[in-house]
Write a protein that holds these residues in place. Structure first.
Motif, PDB file in Angstrom:
ATOM      1  N   ASP B 650       0.574  -1.369   0.033  1.00 16.34           N
ATOM      2  CA  ASP B 650      -0.041  -0.256   0.040  1.00 16.34           C
ATOM      3  C   ASP B 650       0.802   0.814  -0.147  1.00 16.34           C
ATOM      4  OD1 ASP B 650      -1.313   2.427   0.750  1.00 16.34           O
ATOM      5  OD2 ASP B 650      -3.146   0.860   2.187  1.00 16.34           O
ATOM      6  N   MET B 651       0.896   1.602  -1.140  1.00 19.28           N
ATOM      7  CA  MET B 651       1.520   3.297  -1.763  1.00 19.28           C
ATOM      8  C   MET B 651       1.049   4.531  -1.942  1.00 19.28           C
ATOM      9  SD  MET B 651       3.430   0.967  -3.564  1.00 19.28           S
ATOM     10  CE  MET B 651       2.292  -0.422  -3.881  1.00 19.28           C
ATOM     11  N   PRO B 652       1.695   5.713  -1.049  1.00 19.41           N
ATOM     12  CA  PRO B 652       0.804   6.671  -2.285  1.00 19.41           C
ATOM     13  C   PRO B 652       1.199   6.745  -3.815  1.00 19.41           C
ATOM     14  CG  PRO B 652       2.851   7.845  -0.522  1.00 19.41           C
ATOM     15  CD  PRO B 652       2.274   5.890  -0.410  1.00 19.41           C
ATOM     16  N   LEU B 653       0.820   7.173  -4.538  1.00 22.20           N
ATOM     17  CA  LEU B 653       1.217   7.665  -5.697  1.00 22.20           C
ATOM     18  C   LEU B 653       1.842   9.124  -5.688  1.00 22.20           C
ATOM     19  CD1 LEU B 653      -2.290   6.473  -7.312  1.00 22.20           C
ATOM     20  CD2 LEU B 653      -0.141   5.384  -8.149  1.00 22.20           C
ATOM     21  N   SER B 654       2.953   9.211  -5.664  1.00 22.34           N
ATOM     22  CA  SER B 654       3.673  10.412  -5.532  1.00 22.34           C
ATOM     23  C   SER B 654       4.129  10.716  -7.079  1.00 22.34           C
ATOM     24  CB  SER B 654       5.125   9.943  -4.921  1.00 22.34           C
ATOM     25  OG  SER B 654       5.917   9.073  -6.114  1.00 22.34           O
ATOM     26  N   ALA B 655       4.802  11.915  -6.042  1.00 21.86           N
ATOM     27  CA  ALA B 655       5.299  12.753  -7.762  1.00 21.86           C
ATOM     28  C   ALA B 655       5.030  12.826  -8.501  1.00 21.86           C
ATOM     29  CB  ALA B 655       7.049  12.184  -7.433  1.00 21.86           C
ATOM     30  N   ALA B 656       3.214  13.344  -8.070  1.00 19.23           N
ATOM     31  CA  ALA B 656       2.506  13.719  -9.179  1.00 19.23           C
ATOM     32  C   ALA B 656       1.707  15.381  -8.752  1.00 19.23           C
ATOM     33  CB  ALA B 656       0.824  12.917  -8.767  1.00 19.23           C
ATOM     34  N   ILE B 657       1.589  15.855 -10.042  1.00 18.95           N
ATOM     35  CA  ILE B 657       0.900  17.447  -9.721  1.00 18.95           C
ATOM     36  C   ILE B 657      -0.812  17.507  -9.452  1.00 18.95           C
ATOM     37  CG2 ILE B 657       0.796  19.718 -10.453  1.00 18.95           C
ATOM     38  CD1 ILE B 657       2.530  18.842 -12.059  1.00 18.95           C
ATOM     39  N   ARG B 658      -1.073  17.705  -8.175  1.00 15.49           N
ATOM     40  CA  ARG B 658      -2.495  17.383  -8.644  1.00 15.49           C
ATOM     41  C   ARG B 658      -2.905  18.765  -7.183  1.00 15.49           C
ATOM     42  NH1 ARG B 658      -0.914  12.979  -5.190  1.00 15.49           N
ATOM     43  NH2 ARG B 658      -1.466  11.231  -6.471  1.00 15.49           N
ATOM     44  N   PRO B 659      -4.526  19.171  -8.051  1.00 15.90           N
ATOM     45  CA  PRO B 659      -4.981  20.295  -7.200  1.00 15.90           C
ATOM     46  C   PRO B 659      -5.422  19.905  -6.344  1.00 15.90           C
ATOM     47  CG  PRO B 659      -6.621  18.876  -8.590  1.00 15.90           C
ATOM     48  CD  PRO B 659      -5.472  18.422  -8.585  1.00 15.90           C
ATOM     49  N   LEU B 660      -5.247  21.106  -5.043  1.00 15.84           N
ATOM     50  CA  LEU B 660      -5.459  21.014  -4.058  1.00 15.84           C
ATOM     51  C   LEU B 660      -5.840  22.269  -2.751  1.00 15.84           C
ATOM     52  CD1 LEU B 660      -1.690  20.111  -2.637  1.00 15.84           C
ATOM     53  CD2 LEU B 660      -3.754  18.515  -2.763  1.00 15.84           C
TER      54      LEU B 660
END
Lengths: 150, 812
Positions: B650-660
């Motif tokens: 179980d891991m985060p989908l990292s290094a992504a550009i996301r709207p926050l």
């Protein structure tokens, strides 16, 4: 011109079978839609081009309609169909009518008619006026004796 | 033949679909002889690949695929049986095609001689289910034995010239026609036979035309079989003229105008069909108030298509959607004023685009230029991942600068200061008003520039986001083959199931993840799965089941590797750990079974006395844990002794550009993934009341549990201004809703979530970090963790927080 055999009350009419050689689902749907609008014209049977040889040998059909846009080698498909099937072989495709060499090759190898698709490879307008025109031509090929002008 | 780069890319993509389809059947065939339907699908896959190879002028592949197709045709007809050796050769051919497609060398790839020889050997091998006579005979394209074809060709060569002479001179033709008719009928050439029947019964004046049809059949026979039929000799005789092709339609002013319009809109005319027969096309050419719209709809059924054609003005259509072609792309003609959204909604379109000549249509595009095959590859540039990494690093920095600029624009006190200064100067110092107005103009210019930078950042985001992400399917595509090879080496029977949706992950993450999955799968096969004999003794099916399942849950990737083998032998693990002095007996006594199972992640640990080629050296599982931890993830083991084990990565989908949505707690800036934000609002402090001891927000006459974000995240709490307005973000996740009280709601921003250190992700509620400028860290919330914390934090008065949250959700 009205075609006598299209009259619903004509009890002597029996439905013919149209065998479509195409593995393009869009074309299959378009031809099925065309026949939906002309329910007394043909029953539809679809064959994938790669199954054509064995299936056409065994098929009891009144007309073979080859989709040139789905065939790997349309001329080979026409030649095989015309040799193993006594039924007329009609080829439809977007390039037909504008590619002289292809038209000629299909006719030389036994196509009864080569017809252009007027609304792209999926021919969606077969579900409308384009289909009405095609049905008229196909029925004349299959039952010329019944196509009596009234 | 179209040889431009785009066409080759399309061919490669289609080929990849057929390779995948064929590979799945061949791998499954290891366990069970393929059913007739599967053999049919396999044949079609190879047949389609052959067609694509021909279209791409990949002659070597075409030859290999032809051999494979011939062998499969024998398999279909029951003349051969499927065997592992044949399956292996076909798989190697698919591998070769996959590699060639991936490297862009589909056209020019050379066929390894060894593989060609193996495929030829397959064809040369005696047929298993044919009798001795028929096994020795080859079949031609018409399904006729070659020797029989040759005999028929000889007959044609002998009779056709005589028949031509008889037709020309008007003498009796009955006998010659009867002989040919009998032979054609015996060979199943019923079309040929029917033409002979018509010739036999024809009146003398019609014979020449009907004989021409017979000659054309003979020509086709020669064309298909390569035999000489005497057709040319017969045709030289008078009375037999070759068929004339129909006259092509003449170019008219309307067709010229249409061609010009299609060229302007970048539409490939070949996808429209015959212009002369398309009435709508002419209407289009004549009416400037009409536009062309490209739409993609799920493939309709015939009745739906009739309805669609009767209600819309359809110019052209074609099947799209990869190998399944389960969608219909349409070119529609619509009034220019028609709203695209209305049209899309009316026809249920997945995609709808007005063609304006700027953006080419997706499915009816006109190739921009015709380039030779060799040069086609120049249009594709292969970029090393390190270069992309550097690019992303710099884009990330640019994002940070943009974000800081945004904060300066919205959060600085400059606007308020200028306003007050202006108010003061109007009455007290009108002489400095020109300077203040200059400052105000500069401020407006700055805000405009900031907005433009924000827009550019969004564009860069759109065009670069896809550069580094790859389909997860590509990452795990290797495992079916790997499992198959391993199972064979270990003498085990394994049915491997791969379940993954349309997940895309960062390339770097994929590279890090490959090793953990590989080690866990290997371990499952080597240690977990029993031999068929052992399984039989235990009452289990001889073939074990190993499943690799990938799911995207919010911004997390969960990969589960599960087997139905023997599970982890806890006693054995404990004994080995003691022997290897990894733990003491006292440690073992204190540890739970789950903790003992996790000893397999200890560096150097192995239950094997001797290392095998595949596993047991004590390296691997520690690497698996290390890599997953490095990705900010965890590995959970669900051990069921005797029944199997499941490893959940179980891991985060990292290094992504996301709207926050950025909020301020008073001491820390927090980013809430936009996906969980239902609404952000400022409400009177009196709206918060206690319901069964749980602070709840009265919102639209319903109570919603409310939590202070500082309390949930264990951050220093900002000063409460009881009674005044409060800032609230209502969040929704997995059917639950909760309100979060924050100090200030800042703004929406697209931010680059950095690869996260495990220490950061171990913070309560946090899934990643980002930065605003050089000195401002943004903690990005993980929705699962956040709602987990909310559940824990809820007051005891409620029976179950989950129920409470869900009840609140239902009430909304």
């Amino acid at each position: 011109m009205r075609l006598k055999w299209l009259e619903p009350e004509d009890s002597t009419v029996h439905k013919s079978t149209l065998t479509l050689l195409s593995d393009d689902p869009a074309m299959q749907v378009a031809v099925a839609a065309m026949l939906r609008r002309h329910p007394q014209s043909f029953d539809l049977s679809c064959l994938a081009p790669c199954d054509a040889l064995s299936a056409l040998r065994d098929a009891a059909t009144d007309l073979v309609l080859i989709d040139a846009d789905a065939a790997v080698d349309v001329v080979v498909s026409v030649a095989v169909a015309a040799l193993v099937q006594p039924a007329p072989v009609v080829v439809v495709g977007v390039a037909l009518g504008r590619d002289e060499a292809l038209d000629a090759a299909c006719l030389v190898h036994g196509a009864t008619a080569v017809l252009a698709k007027a609304s792209g490879p999926g021919a969606p307008n077969l579900a409308g006026a384009e289909g009405d025109a095609l049905i008229s031509r196909l029925t004349l090929l299959v039952r010329p004796a019944n196509a009596v002008a009234s | 033949m179209t040889t431009d780069a785009e066409a080759l890319r399309v061919i490669a993509a289609e080929a990849a679909d057929h390779v995948t389809a064929g590979e799945a059947i061949l791998i499954a065939a290891v366990h069970a002889t393929p059913e007739r339907a599967e053999v049919d699908r396999l044949f079609r896959a190879f047949h389609s690949l052959k067609g694509l190879a021909r279209a791409a002028a990949a002659e070597q592949f075409e030859a290999l695929l032809h051999d494979a197709e011939t062998w499969l045709a024998d398999l279909r007809s029951g003349r051969r049986e499927f065997d592992a050796q044949a399956g292996e050769s076909l798989l190697q051919l698919l591998d070769l095609i996959r590699d060639a497609c991936a490297s862009g060398a589909f056209t020019d790839a050379a066929a390894p001689p060894a593989l060609s020889a193996r495929l030829r050997a397959l064809l040369d091998a005696p047929m298993t289910n044919a009798d001795t006579h028929s096994a020795s005979l080859a079949i031609d394209v018409l399904g006729i034995e070659v020797e029989t074809s040759a005999a028929f060709a000889e007959l044609l060569a002998e009779i056709l010239p005589e028949l031509a002479a008889a037709v020309a001179s008007g003498v009796e033709i009955e006998d010659d026609v009867a002989v040919l008719h009998h032979a054609a009928k015996r060979l199943g050439l019923l079309g040929f036979a029917s033409r002979l029947v018509r010739l036999r019964g024809a009146a003398e004046g019609e014979r020449a035309g009907l004989f021409e049809a017979v000659l054309r059949s003979a020509a086709s026979f020669g064309f298909l079989t390569g035999a000489t039929t005497g057709r040319l000799e017969a045709q030289r005789r008078p009375g037999s003229e070759p068929a004339q092709p129909p006259q092509l339609p003449q170019e008219t002013p309307e067709t010229r105008e249409l061609r010009s319009l299609f060229a302007q809109l970048k539409i490939n005319e070949m996808f429209v069909g015959e212009l002369g027969g398309n009435a709508l096309a002419f209407e289009l050419a004549a009416d400037n108030g009409l536009v062309i719209v490209e739409a993609v709809v799920p493939l309709p059924d015939p009745d739906e298509l009739v309805r669609l054609v009767s209600t819309q003005r359809v110019l052209a259509g074609r099947g799209v959607g990869g190998a399944r072609r389960d969608h219909l792309a349409l070119l529609l003609v619509a009034p220019a004023k028609r709203l695209l959204e209305d049209l899309a909604s009316e026809i249920g379109a997945d995609h709808c685009q007005k063609l304006d000549g700027q953006t080419p249509p997706r499915h009816f595009a006109k190739p921009t230029e015709h380039v030779p095959t060799g040069a086609a590859q120049d249009a594709l540039v292969r970029v090393p991942v390190e270069v992309l990494d550097r690019l992303f690093g710099r884009i990330g920095s640019f994002f940070s600068v943009g974000a800081r600029l945004g904060v300066l624009a919205t959060e600085s006190g400059a606007n308020e200061a200028l306003r007050r200064l202006s108010d003061f100067a109007v009455t007290r110092a009108p002489e400095i008003m020109p300077e203040i107005e200059a400052l105000l103009r500069d401020r407006r210019d700055f805000l405009n520039v900031e907005a433009e930078v924000g827009r550019l950042i969004s564009l860069i985001h759109e065009s670069t986001l896809g550069l580094r992400v790859i389909p997860f399917d590509n990452v795990v595509a290797r495992f079916p083959r790997m499992v198959r090879e391993m199972a064979r080496q270990l003498g085990k029977s394994v049915h491997f199931e791969l379940v993954s949706g349309p997940i895309k992950i960062d390339k770097g993450m994929a590279d890090t993840l490959i090793d953990p999955i590989t080690h866990i799968v290997r371990n499952a096969l080597d240690h977990g799965v029993e031999t068929p004999a052992e399984r039989g003794a235990l009452g289990k099916p001889a073939s074990a089941r190993v499943t690799l399942r990938a799911e995207q849950l919010g911004n997390r990737l969960v990969v589960t590797i599960e087997d139905d083998g023997r599970g982890i032998a806890i006693d054995k693990v404990a004994a080995k750990a003691l022997t290897q002095r990894l733990v003491s007996e006292a440690d073992i006594a204190r540890m739970t079974q789950a903790q003992i199972a996790r000893l397999i992640f200890t560096p150097g640990f192995s239950t094997r006395d001797q290392a095998s080629e595949l596993s047991g050296r004590g390296v691997g599982m520690d690497v698996a844990l290390f890599n997953v931890t490095r990705l900010g993830g965890t590995i959970h083991i669900d051990n069921r002794p005797g029944l199997g084990a499941a490893f959940r990565l179980d891991m985060p989908l990292s290094a992504a550009i996301r709207p926050l949505l950025l909020v301020d707690t008073g001491t820390q800036t927090i980013g809430l993934p936009e996906a969980i934000v239902a609404e952000a609002l400022i409400v009177p402090g009196s709206s918060v009341q206690s319901v069964n001891g749980q602070p709840s927000l009265l919102l639209r006459e319903r109570y919603l549990p409310i939590f202070d974000l500082c309390d949930l995240l264990a951050l220093p709490r900002h000063k409460l201004d009881n009674g005044e307005d409060i800032s609230v973000v209502v969040c929704r996740w997995n059917g639950q809703r909760a309100a979060l009280r924050v100090h200030r709601i800042l703004r929406r921003l697209e931010m680059l979530i950095r690869e996260t250190h495990p220490r950061i992700t171990s913070l309560p509620g946090i899934g990643g970090v980002s930065t605003l400028g050089a000195d401002r860290i943004v903690l990005v919330l993980d929705p699962d963790k956040l709602f987990g914390l909310a559940s824990q934090s809820a007051s005891r008065g409620l029976r179950s927080v989950g129920h409470a949250l869900k009840a609140a959700d239902g009430a909304q």
